[in-house]
Each structure stands twice: as structure tokens, then as C-alpha cells.
Design a protein around this motif. Structure first.
Motif, short mmCIF file in Angstrom:
data_model
loop_
_atom_site.label_atom_id
_atom_site.label_comp_id
_atom_site.label_asym_id
_atom_site.label_seq_id
_atom_site.Cartn_x
_atom_site.Cartn_y
_atom_site.Cartn_z
N GLU A 1 29.56 46.62 36.72
CA GLU A 1 29.12 46.49 38.11
C GLU A 1 28.82 45.03 38.46
O GLU A 1 29.17 44.56 39.54
CB GLU A 1 27.88 47.36 38.37
N ARG A 2 28.18 44.31 37.55
CA ARG A 2 27.82 42.93 37.83
C ARG A 2 29.06 42.05 37.94
O ARG A 2 29.14 41.18 38.82
CB ARG A 2 26.87 42.39 36.75
N PHE A 3 30.04 42.25 37.05
CA PHE A 3 31.29 41.49 37.16
C PHE A 3 31.95 41.74 38.51
O PHE A 3 32.37 40.80 39.19
CB PHE A 3 32.26 41.84 36.03
N LEU A 4 32.04 42.99 38.90
CA LEU A 4 32.68 43.34 40.18
C LEU A 4 31.92 42.73 41.35
O LEU A 4 32.52 42.17 42.28
CB LEU A 4 32.78 44.86 40.32
N GLU A 5 30.59 42.80 41.29
CA GLU A 5 29.75 42.26 42.36
C GLU A 5 29.90 40.74 42.46
O GLU A 5 30.11 40.20 43.54
CB GLU A 5 28.30 42.65 42.05
N GLU A 6 29.79 40.07 41.34
CA GLU A 6 29.85 38.59 41.34
C GLU A 6 31.22 38.07 41.77
O GLU A 6 31.32 37.03 42.40
CB GLU A 6 29.49 38.04 39.95
N LEU A 7 32.28 38.80 41.40
CA LEU A 7 33.63 38.36 41.75
C LEU A 7 34.09 38.90 43.10
O LEU A 7 35.13 38.45 43.62
CB LEU A 7 34.60 38.76 40.64
N GLY A 8 33.36 39.86 43.65
CA GLY A 8 33.71 40.40 44.96
C GLY A 8 35.01 41.19 44.98
O GLY A 8 35.77 41.13 45.95
N VAL A 9 35.26 41.93 43.91
CA VAL A 9 36.47 42.75 43.82
C VAL A 9 36.12 44.15 43.36
O VAL A 9 35.00 44.41 42.93
CB VAL A 9 37.50 42.15 42.82
N LYS A 10 37.09 45.03 43.45
CA LYS A 10 37.00 46.36 42.87
C LYS A 10 37.71 46.30 41.52
O LYS A 10 38.47 45.36 41.26
CB LYS A 10 37.67 47.39 43.77
N ALA A 11 37.51 47.31 40.69
CA ALA A 11 38.19 47.36 39.39
C ALA A 11 39.70 47.27 39.59
O ALA A 11 40.24 47.87 40.52
CB ALA A 11 37.82 48.64 38.66
N GLU A 12 40.35 46.50 38.75
CA GLU A 12 41.80 46.30 38.73
C GLU A 12 42.31 45.37 39.83
O GLU A 12 43.50 45.07 39.87
CB GLU A 12 42.57 47.64 38.79
N GLU A 13 41.45 44.90 40.73
CA GLU A 13 41.87 43.96 41.78
C GLU A 13 41.77 42.53 41.27
O GLU A 13 41.03 42.23 40.33
CB GLU A 13 40.98 44.08 43.02
N VAL A 14 42.50 41.65 41.94
CA VAL A 14 42.51 40.23 41.58
C VAL A 14 41.68 39.46 42.60
O VAL A 14 41.77 39.73 43.81
CB VAL A 14 43.96 39.68 41.56
N THR A 15 40.90 38.50 42.13
CA THR A 15 40.13 37.67 43.05
C THR A 15 41.08 36.86 43.92
O THR A 15 42.24 36.63 43.54
CB THR A 15 39.20 36.71 42.28
N GLU A 16 40.61 36.43 45.07
CA GLU A 16 41.47 35.69 46.01
C GLU A 16 42.09 34.45 45.39
O GLU A 16 43.22 34.09 45.70
CB GLU A 16 40.68 35.31 47.27
N ASP A 17 41.36 33.79 44.51
CA ASP A 17 41.88 32.57 43.87
C ASP A 17 42.84 32.88 42.72
O ASP A 17 43.43 31.98 42.12
CB ASP A 17 40.75 31.66 43.38
N GLY A 18 43.03 34.17 42.41
CA GLY A 18 43.95 34.58 41.36
C GLY A 18 43.43 34.37 39.95
O GLY A 18 44.13 34.65 38.98
N LEU A 19 42.19 33.94 39.81
CA LEU A 19 41.65 33.64 38.49
C LEU A 19 41.24 34.88 37.69
O LEU A 19 41.43 34.93 36.48
CB LEU A 19 40.44 32.70 38.58
#
Length: 164
Positions: free
Chosen positions: A99-117
Motif C-alpha cells: 500500500e505504501r509503495f502504491l501511495e508514494e508512487l501514485g499508481v495502482k498495482a501493475e501500473e507504470v509511473t508517469e516518468d516510466g521509472l
């Protein structure tokens, strides 16, 4: 098939690789690995390109891609964060780490962050139950006894360009 200008160099590199291996038995899996290494995933256009270059049906390429779990038909981040949600990890807070990873990165599971990182992936077991909860980033950066409070520091290390 027209090649997207943005990815022209990647297709050229893939084509050069195909030329080297196209007459070898069982070359399809190797070509798919190379394509995924270059593109980061195997979109439909890349699968069709490979089928055309190898003179095999697209259905054969798709069948191999969907059979093996190491091939992806969805984009993944440069750093793939795998959070174990197996029993030992879950009991020790793996769900809160996820949950914390998803929250901090602002994504859902299996999604890619906007910066592609980054992309975050739940997994069933990473084989280190004694160090639960565990996180694997990429194929070699392993973190044990991870707490939600460690997540920011882990992410920051990769934003700077590498592991801790």
C-alpha cells in the motif's frame, strides 16, 4: 508494417538481432527476450513485427508471449518493484508495504509511473520467508524486513539512479 519513428532505432536493433539468429532452431524465445529488453514489454505491434520478420504466424508469437510469465504485454517501469504477499510476508505487514509503495508512487498495482521509472507488482513468494516482509527490485536488489517507513528511502535511492 510501418515502424513508429519514435522507436525506429529499437526496431533496427531488433532486426539486426533477428538477422543473426533467424536460422537457429528455437530462436523465437530469444528474439522475444531481445525485444522485451529493448522495448521494456511486448506490445501487439512488436509481436506482429517479429512474426513478419521470422515468417511465423502472429498467433504463434502471441502464444509464446502469453504462455511464459517472464514476457509482458503491459508496460513495466524501469524499476519493477515486486512486493511479496505470500503468507509469511502478509502476516508481517507485506500488505501495508505494498500500500505504501502504491501511495508514494501514485499508481495502482501493475501500473507504470508517469516518468516510466517504477511499476509495483504483487507476488506470491520470493523464497525468503525468514526475512518477511520482502521486496525485490529488478532481478537482484533484495530487501528484507521491510516496513512502510522504509519505502520512501528505497524509492529515493532509485530516483537517484540505483539501489541503496
Amino acid at each position: 508494417m510501418a515502424v513508429c519513428e519514435q522507436h525506429k532505432e529499437l526496431y533496427e536493433e531488433l532486426d539486426a538481432y533477428i538477422e543473426k539468429v533467424k536460422d537457429k532452431p528455437g530462436m523465437l524465445i530469444g528474439v522475444l527476450h531481445k525485444a522485451q529488453e529493448l522495448f521494456g514489454w511486448l506490445p501487439q505491434e512488436v509481436q506482429e513485427h517479429i512474426a513478419e520478420k521470422l515468417n511465423v504466424p502472429v498467433s504463434e508469437v502471441y502464444g509464446v508471449v502469453t504462455f511464459y510469465n517472464f514476457f509482458s504485454t503491459k508496460p513495466k517501469g524501469r524499476y519493477q518493484i515486486k512486493v511479496c504477499l505470500g503468507t509469511a510476508c502478509y502476516v508481517k505487514g507485506g500488505d501495508r508495504v505494498m500500500e505504501r509503495f502504491l501511495e508514494e508512487l501514485g499508481v495502482k498495482a501493475e501500473e507504470v509511473t508517469e516518468d516510466g521509472l517504477f511499476s509495483v507488482h504483487p507476488v506470491r513468494c520470493l523464497g525468503a520467508c525468514s526475512m518477511a516482509p520482502v521486496v525485490l527490485i529488478g532481478e537482484k536488489d533484495f530487501y528484507g524486513k521491510v516496513t512502510p517507513d522504509m519505502v520512501s528511502k528505497i524509492i529515493a535511492a532509485y530516483r537517484r539512479g540505483g539501489s541503496q
